[in-house]
Design a protein around this motif. Structure first.
Motif, PDB file in Angstrom:
ATOM      1  N   ALA A 157      -7.824  14.498  -2.814  1.00 32.38           N
ATOM      2  CA  ALA A 157      -8.853  13.457  -2.824  1.00 32.38           C
ATOM      3  C   ALA A 157      -8.406  12.243  -2.020  1.00 32.38           C
ATOM      4  O   ALA A 157      -9.174  11.686  -1.225  1.00 32.38           O
ATOM      5  N   VAL A 158      -7.155  11.820  -2.208  1.00 30.76           N
ATOM      6  CA  VAL A 158      -6.623  10.682  -1.459  1.00 30.76           C
ATOM      7  C   VAL A 158      -6.613  10.977   0.041  1.00 30.76           C
ATOM      8  O   VAL A 158      -7.032  10.148   0.864  1.00 30.76           O
ATOM      9  N   MET A 159      -6.144  12.175   0.382  1.00 30.49           N
ATOM     10  CA  MET A 159      -6.104  12.567   1.793  1.00 30.49           C
ATOM     11  C   MET A 159      -7.493  12.536   2.418  1.00 30.49           C
ATOM     12  O   MET A 159      -7.688  12.043   3.535  1.00 30.49           O
ATOM     13  N   MET A 160      -8.478  13.049   1.710  1.00 28.53           N
ATOM     14  CA  MET A 160      -9.829  13.109   2.252  1.00 28.53           C
ATOM     15  C   MET A 160     -10.417  11.710   2.435  1.00 28.53           C
ATOM     16  O   MET A 160     -11.053  11.420   3.458  1.00 28.53           O
ATOM     17  N   VAL A 161     -10.212  10.820   1.472  1.00 32.64           N
ATOM     18  CA  VAL A 161     -10.731   9.455   1.582  1.00 32.64           C
ATOM     19  C   VAL A 161     -10.081   8.730   2.760  1.00 32.64           C
ATOM     20  O   VAL A 161     -10.766   8.081   3.578  1.00 32.64           O
ATOM     21  N   LEU A 162      -8.769   8.820   2.863  1.00 31.40           N
ATOM     22  CA  LEU A 162      -8.073   8.140   3.957  1.00 31.40           C
ATOM     23  C   LEU A 162      -8.484   8.705   5.310  1.00 31.40           C
ATOM     24  O   LEU A 162      -8.668   7.957   6.277  1.00 31.40           O
ATOM     25  N   THR A 163      -8.629  10.022   5.384  1.00 31.81           N
ATOM     26  CA  THR A 163      -9.004  10.657   6.651  1.00 31.81           C
ATOM     27  C   THR A 163     -10.397  10.229   7.091  1.00 31.81           C
ATOM     28  O   THR A 163     -10.635   9.929   8.268  1.00 31.81           O
ATOM     29  N   PHE A 165     -12.237   7.510   6.113  1.00 27.51           N
ATOM     30  CA  PHE A 165     -12.552   6.089   6.233  1.00 27.51           C
ATOM     31  C   PHE A 165     -11.490   5.239   6.923  1.00 27.51           C
ATOM     32  O   PHE A 165     -11.778   4.098   7.292  1.00 27.51           O
ATOM     33  N   ALA A 166     -10.274   5.769   7.100  1.00 26.74           N
ATOM     34  CA  ALA A 166      -9.226   4.938   7.697  1.00 26.74           C
ATOM     35  C   ALA A 166      -8.494   5.609   8.848  1.00 26.74           C
ATOM     36  O   ALA A 166      -7.621   4.982   9.450  1.00 26.74           O
ATOM     37  N   SER A 167      -8.815   6.854   9.170  1.00 33.44           N
ATOM     38  CA  SER A 167      -8.134   7.518  10.291  1.00 33.44           C
ATOM     39  C   SER A 167      -8.389   6.753  11.588  1.00 33.44           C
ATOM     40  O   SER A 167      -9.538   6.464  11.938  1.00 33.44           O
ATOM     41  N   GLY A 168      -7.311   6.402  12.275  1.00 33.03           N
ATOM     42  CA  GLY A 168      -7.425   5.635  13.510  1.00 33.03           C
ATOM     43  C   GLY A 168      -7.617   4.151  13.290  1.00 33.03           C
ATOM     44  O   GLY A 168      -7.790   3.393  14.253  1.00 33.03           O
ATOM     45  N   HIS A 169      -7.594   3.743  12.030  1.00 30.38           N
ATOM     46  CA  HIS A 169      -7.767   2.320  11.693  1.00 30.38           C
ATOM     47  C   HIS A 169      -6.684   1.902  10.702  1.00 30.38           C
ATOM     48  O   HIS A 169      -5.847   2.708  10.300  1.00 30.38           O
ATOM     49  N   GLU A 170      -6.713   0.636  10.310  1.00 29.19           N
ATOM     50  CA  GLU A 170      -5.689   0.105   9.420  1.00 29.19           C
ATOM     51  C   GLU A 170      -6.138   0.149   7.964  1.00 29.19           C
ATOM     52  O   GLU A 170      -7.305  -0.095   7.654  1.00 29.19           O
ATOM     53  N   ALA A 171      -5.188   0.461   7.089  1.00 27.15           N
ATOM     54  CA  ALA A 171      -5.406   0.383   5.644  1.00 27.15           C
ATOM     55  C   ALA A 171      -4.304  -0.513   5.073  1.00 27.15           C
ATOM     56  O   ALA A 171      -3.113  -0.259   5.287  1.00 27.15           O
ATOM     57  N   VAL A 172      -4.699  -1.564   4.381  1.00 31.20           N
ATOM     58  CA  VAL A 172      -3.737  -2.533   3.843  1.00 31.20           C
ATOM     59  C   VAL A 172      -3.388  -2.152   2.411  1.00 31.20           C
ATOM     60  O   VAL A 172      -4.275  -1.920   1.586  1.00 31.20           O
ATOM     61  N   VAL A 173      -2.076  -2.081   2.109  1.00 34.84           N
ATOM     62  CA  VAL A 173      -1.619  -1.702   0.771  1.00 34.84           C
ATOM     63  C   VAL A 173      -0.411  -2.555   0.403  1.00 34.84           C
ATOM     64  O   VAL A 173       0.408  -2.897   1.259  1.00 34.84           O
ATOM     65  N   SER A 174      -0.298  -2.902  -0.865  1.00 35.77           N
ATOM     66  CA  SER A 174       0.839  -3.696  -1.335  1.00 35.77           C
ATOM     67  C   SER A 174       2.130  -2.891  -1.260  1.00 35.77           C
ATOM     68  O   SER A 174       2.148  -1.692  -1.560  1.00 35.77           O
ATOM     69  N   ALA A 192       0.261   8.536   6.676  1.00 34.85           N
ATOM     70  CA  ALA A 192       0.600   8.951   8.050  1.00 34.85           C
ATOM     71  C   ALA A 192      -0.099  10.255   8.404  1.00 34.85           C
ATOM     72  O   ALA A 192      -0.624  10.412   9.514  1.00 34.85           O
ATOM     73  N   LEU A 193      -0.137  11.200   7.458  1.00 34.45           N
ATOM     74  CA  LEU A 193      -0.767  12.482   7.720  1.00 34.45           C
ATOM     75  C   LEU A 193      -2.272  12.335   7.919  1.00 34.45           C
ATOM     76  O   LEU A 193      -2.890  13.081   8.682  1.00 34.45           O
ATOM     77  N   SER A 194      -2.880  11.363   7.255  1.00 35.92           N
ATOM     78  CA  SER A 194      -4.321  11.156   7.362  1.00 35.92           C
ATOM     79  C   SER A 194      -4.733  10.507   8.675  1.00 35.92           C
ATOM     80  O   SER A 194      -5.915  10.504   9.022  1.00 35.92           O
TER      81      SER A 194
END
Length: 485
Positions: A157-163, A165-174, A192-194
């Protein structure tokens, strides 16, 4: 005394073909294919070779190699995946299959597995349907989400969401949320894989809203919050809640002229991990946040497991915005990671129990074990002691019921001590280590307890009444009969 050089020992290792002619292996040829027997012999020879090279084997016994191969072959005749009695006190035990299913879920699996089903058939329209429909409406009813999708586990589920909505873009995380859960799920690796570019905010122990503000850029697509699940930081710590991240995302979207959830905007996504639908009052401040709470606080999407605190089968669920979940359903990964009919049946049945919270607490095993009063556990421990005492030879062991601490397991409630009671087995003959080995390795249904101070503990919080108690008693009786002989 002369020591045999390793080279001489290695030369003395038996040949596979010669070993296959040993009587005990010849006797198995009617039950085990010869190719499988040969593989077992090779494995036994390799094990002896490793012992020689490690210096722990000082003499090669061909008969012992044959006996080892025979035991390996006999194990091949048993199902590898089979039921276990969990007497560890760890409720959502990752190594033992996590949450056991409610009887309603088991019945649902049997029903769809034994024949054809409506997996992708809409009986009202009499046309092709969607497998997502079986659970989506239930998840939405229970969490307040607009839409939902279930895949084969939460990492997926995490992989699919990141792929999506954020593939090729930035995702900010603490930085304090760059966790590792289990042996291979590490947030930086999954990102990284996403294809998402991970942007770290704050420090390990303290992250402020200003850290997220500084990390934002025109290429930021996501503010990612990861629930720490299997650990907690205490002391000089601070983190940013979902509501604050929502306000920050809204402000950034307003500057970009993007509406919430639109392409080109910033979304707020939380990987909640454990997936609690109910906030269990018995855990007080340690209680995990419920999925509905995160959605109400402002998450666009929340992902969580089906087989941890939810108490269902292995699954990863994403709930949230109708538009965003709709995009996930169209992502090619949705097909690659989709659930099969048996998992969907178990998940649907489990979710239906949550429509009546009191029934869910009583009938979903993981929830019942987590919330069961300590005195009820004590009563079950007393029954277990009586069952075991009646089966054991006299004078072989001292039995008592003792106070202990159980754990939620599965990366949930790591700070919470759950009061429990266990049957303590002290050994007048034999010992705890060999008894544990017999119960785990020598039984068709393994019994897994834990050892403490040279005694075996059998935790009643995770032991079921009936056949599980009888199985524990039979295993212990068998061990002590052999130990006395």
């Amino acid at each position: 005394m002369a020591i045999t050089p390793p080279t001489d020992l290695l030369r003395s290792l038996p040949q596979v073909e010669e070993t296959l002619h040993e009587p005990e292996l010849r006797a198995l040829e009617a039950l085990v294919p010869r190719a499988m027997l040969a593989d077992c012999v090779r494995a036994a020879v390799d094990e002896t070779r490793r012992a020689v090279l490690a210096g722990t084997c000082t003499a090669v016994d061909p008969r012992a190699v044959a006996e080892d191969a025979c035991l390996r072959a006999l194990l091949c005749l048993k199902p590898s995946l089979r039921r276990v009695v969990n007497a560890t006190g760890v409720i959502v035990h990752t190594n033992l299959g996590r949450s056991p299913l409610a009887q309603e879920a088991v019945d649902a699996v049997v029903d769809v597995a034994r024949g054809y089903s409506t997996l992708e058939y809409d009986t009202r329209a009499m046309a092709r349907g969607s497998r997502h429909d079986h659970v989506e409406h239930l998840i939405c009813a229970l969490t307040g989400a607009e839409a939902a999708i279930a895949v084969n586990n939460n990492a997926a589920a995490v992989m699919m969401v990141l792929t999506e909505f954020a593939s090729g873009h930035e995702a900010v995380v603490s930085r304090g949320e760059l966790v590792e859960i289990g042996g291979s799920f590490r947030v930086p690796d999954i990102m990284a894989l996403s294809g998402a570019a991970m942007v770290e905010a704050g420090t390990t122990n303290k992250t402020h809203l200003a850290d997220y503000e500084r990390a934002l850029s025109p290429d930021t697509a996501m503010l990612l919050k990861v629930h720490p699940s299997n650990y907690r930081m205490v002391g000089f710590v601070e983190s940013v809640g979902v509501a604050e991240l929502r306000r920050l995302a809204d402000e950034e979207n307003a500057r970009r002229g993007a509406r919430r959830g639109e392409r080109g905007g910033v979304l707020v996504y939380e990987d909640q991990g454990s997936g609690a639908f109910l906030r269990l009052d018995c855990f007080g401040a340690y209680a995990e946040p419920a999925v509905a709470e995160s959605l109400r606080a402002g998450c666009d999407l929340v992902s969580f497991s089906g087989d941890k605190l939810l108490g269902g089968p292995q699954a990863g669920i994403v709930a949230g915005s109708r538009e965003l979940v709709g995009r996930l359903k169209k992502n090619p990964l949705a097909r690659a990671l989709r659930l099969d009919k048996m998992t969907l049946a178990a998940l649907e049945a489990t979710l239906r129990l949550y429509l009546e919270p009191e029934r869910a607490l009583a009938e979903i095993p993981a929830l019942r074990m987590l919330s069961e009063p300590a005195e009820a556990v004590r009563a079950r421990a007393e029954r277990l002691l009586e069952t075991v005492a009646a089966a054991l030879p006299e004078g072989c062991a001292r039995l008592s019921v003792v106070d202990e601490i159980a754990r939620a397991g599965g990366g949930a409630l790591p700070m919470c001590d759950i009061p429990t009671f266990a049957v303590r087995v002290e050994f007048a003959c034999g010992d705890a280590l060999s008894c544990e080995r017999h119960l785990v390795s020598g039984r068709a249904m393994p019994v897994v307890g834990r050892i403490k101070k040279e005694a075996l503990l059998l935790d009643a919080r995770t032991v079921l009444d009936g056949d599980e108690m009888a199985e524990i008693a039979a295993g212990l009786a068998e061990y002590f009969e052999e130990a006395r002989a």
